[in-house]
Design a protein around this motif. Structure first.
Motif, PDB file in Angstrom:
ATOM      1  N   ALA A  34       0.920  -1.261   0.135  1.00 32.98           N
ATOM      2  CA  ALA A  34       0.005  -0.038   0.039  1.00 32.98           C
ATOM      3  C   ALA A  34       0.791   1.418   0.111  1.00 32.98           C
ATOM      4  O   ALA A  34       0.592   2.482  -0.799  1.00 32.98           O
ATOM      5  N   VAL A  35       1.919   1.186   0.733  1.00 34.59           N
ATOM      6  CA  VAL A  35       2.925   2.345   0.771  1.00 34.59           C
ATOM      7  C   VAL A  35       3.555   2.577  -0.464  1.00 34.59           C
ATOM      8  O   VAL A  35       3.689   3.705  -1.089  1.00 34.59           O
ATOM      9  N   ARG A  36       3.939   1.382  -1.138  1.00 30.95           N
ATOM     10  CA  ARG A  36       4.559   1.493  -2.502  1.00 30.95           C
ATOM     11  C   ARG A  36       3.672   2.103  -3.498  1.00 30.95           C
ATOM     12  O   ARG A  36       4.028   2.938  -4.457  1.00 30.95           O
ATOM     13  N   GLU A  37       2.200   1.930  -3.339  1.00 29.41           N
ATOM     14  CA  GLU A  37       1.262   2.295  -4.412  1.00 29.41           C
ATOM     15  C   GLU A  37       0.956   3.696  -4.216  1.00 29.41           C
ATOM     16  O   GLU A  37       0.680   4.687  -5.200  1.00 29.41           O
ATOM     17  N   THR A  38       1.179   4.159  -2.901  1.00 25.29           N
ATOM     18  CA  THR A  38       1.083   5.447  -2.549  1.00 25.29           C
ATOM     19  C   THR A  38       2.015   6.528  -3.160  1.00 25.29           C
ATOM     20  O   THR A  38       1.680   7.555  -3.552  1.00 25.29           O
ATOM     21  N   THR A  41       1.156   8.584  -6.282  1.00 23.88           N
ATOM     22  CA  THR A  41       0.562   9.730  -6.343  1.00 23.88           C
ATOM     23  C   THR A  41       1.086  10.892  -5.601  1.00 23.88           C
ATOM     24  O   THR A  41       0.909  12.068  -5.647  1.00 23.88           O
ATOM     25  N   ARG A  42       1.929  10.210  -4.299  1.00 26.18           N
ATOM     26  CA  ARG A  42       2.703  11.314  -3.473  1.00 26.18           C
ATOM     27  C   ARG A  42       3.952  10.783  -3.800  1.00 26.18           C
ATOM     28  O   ARG A  42       4.375   9.823  -4.005  1.00 26.18           O
ATOM     29  N   GLU A  43       4.848  12.107  -3.220  1.00 26.56           N
ATOM     30  CA  GLU A  43       6.207  11.860  -2.974  1.00 26.56           C
ATOM     31  C   GLU A  43       6.551  11.789  -1.650  1.00 26.56           C
ATOM     32  O   GLU A  43       7.628  11.405  -1.277  1.00 26.56           O
ATOM     33  N   LEU A  44       5.669  12.422  -0.750  1.00 25.54           N
ATOM     34  CA  LEU A  44       6.117  12.312   0.572  1.00 25.54           C
ATOM     35  C   LEU A  44       4.940  11.817   1.394  1.00 25.54           C
ATOM     36  O   LEU A  44       3.818  11.931   1.483  1.00 25.54           O
ATOM     37  N   VAL A  45       5.331  10.838   2.115  1.00 24.57           N
ATOM     38  CA  VAL A  45       4.473   9.957   3.056  1.00 24.57           C
ATOM     39  C   VAL A  45       4.708   9.985   4.473  1.00 24.57           C
ATOM     40  O   VAL A  45       5.858   9.597   4.711  1.00 24.57           O
ATOM     41  N   LYS A  46       3.642  10.259   5.283  1.00 24.93           N
ATOM     42  CA  LYS A  46       3.846  10.305   6.936  1.00 24.93           C
ATOM     43  C   LYS A  46       3.194   8.954   7.117  1.00 24.93           C
ATOM     44  O   LYS A  46       1.782   8.812   6.898  1.00 24.93           O
ATOM     45  N   ILE A  47       3.643   8.282   8.046  1.00 25.34           N
ATOM     46  CA  ILE A  47       3.089   6.768   8.672  1.00 25.34           C
ATOM     47  C   ILE A  47       3.198   6.932   9.983  1.00 25.34           C
ATOM     48  O   ILE A  47       4.269   7.359  10.569  1.00 25.34           O
ATOM     49  N   TYR A  83      10.218   9.848   1.722  1.00 25.58           N
ATOM     50  CA  TYR A  83      10.333  10.499   0.465  1.00 25.58           C
ATOM     51  C   TYR A  83      10.767   9.473  -0.699  1.00 25.58           C
ATOM     52  O   TYR A  83      11.863   8.899  -0.705  1.00 25.58           O
ATOM     53  N   LYS A  84       9.899   9.448  -1.991  1.00 27.33           N
ATOM     54  CA  LYS A  84      10.483   8.885  -3.121  1.00 27.33           C
ATOM     55  C   LYS A  84       9.983   9.875  -4.208  1.00 27.33           C
ATOM     56  O   LYS A  84       9.002  10.308  -4.602  1.00 27.33           O
ATOM     57  N   GLU A  85      11.167  10.100  -5.053  1.00 26.26           N
ATOM     58  CA  GLU A  85      10.887  10.941  -6.130  1.00 26.26           C
ATOM     59  C   GLU A  85      10.216  10.505  -7.053  1.00 26.26           C
ATOM     60  O   GLU A  85      10.353   9.237  -7.555  1.00 26.26           O
ATOM     61  N   ASN A  86       9.130  11.025  -7.730  1.00 23.45           N
ATOM     62  CA  ASN A  86       8.172  10.589  -8.782  1.00 23.45           C
ATOM     63  C   ASN A  86       8.600  11.322  -9.984  1.00 23.45           C
ATOM     64  O   ASN A  86       8.550  12.408 -10.201  1.00 23.45           O
TER      65      ASN A  86
END
Length: 96
Positions: A34-38, A41-47, A83-86
């Motif tokens: 789910a995080v990988r799929e996020t 659409t997003r480059e910055l994810v908070k968990i 963070y993952k650059e898209n």
């Protein structure tokens, strides 16, 4: 990632709400996927890691970063920011 870039991302992450919660089951393959799929659409994810999770938060952050190809921006308490650059849909321009 430079310290200046990391500081910039930390500033952006302050206003974000956690997208995922990791609970009693810990880091499952479903959460990782789910995080990988996020990151599509997003480059910055908070968990957020809940109190009933017995795994180490820094260890969870490292595993998630490795498995999703992202970078750990910060781990504060029970919060993780990745963070993952898209390359296709770039939304965040990092300072040089």
């Amino acid at each position: 990632m430079t310290s200046k870039q990391r500081a910039y991302l930390k500033g952006l992450a302050m206003d974000l709400e956690p997208v995922f919660q990791i609970g009693k089951s810990g880091l499952t393959p479903e959460v990782t996927e789910a995080v990988r799929e996020t990151f599509h659409t997003r480059e910055l994810v908070k968990i957020s890691v809940l109190k009933n999770c017995m795994e180490d938060v820094k260890q969870i952050a490292g595993f998630l970063a490795d498995r999703t190809g992202s970078q750990v921006v910060q781990v504060i308490g029970k919060k993780i920011v990745l963070y993952k650059e898209n390359k296709d849909n770039k939304k965040i321009l990092l300072p040089l």
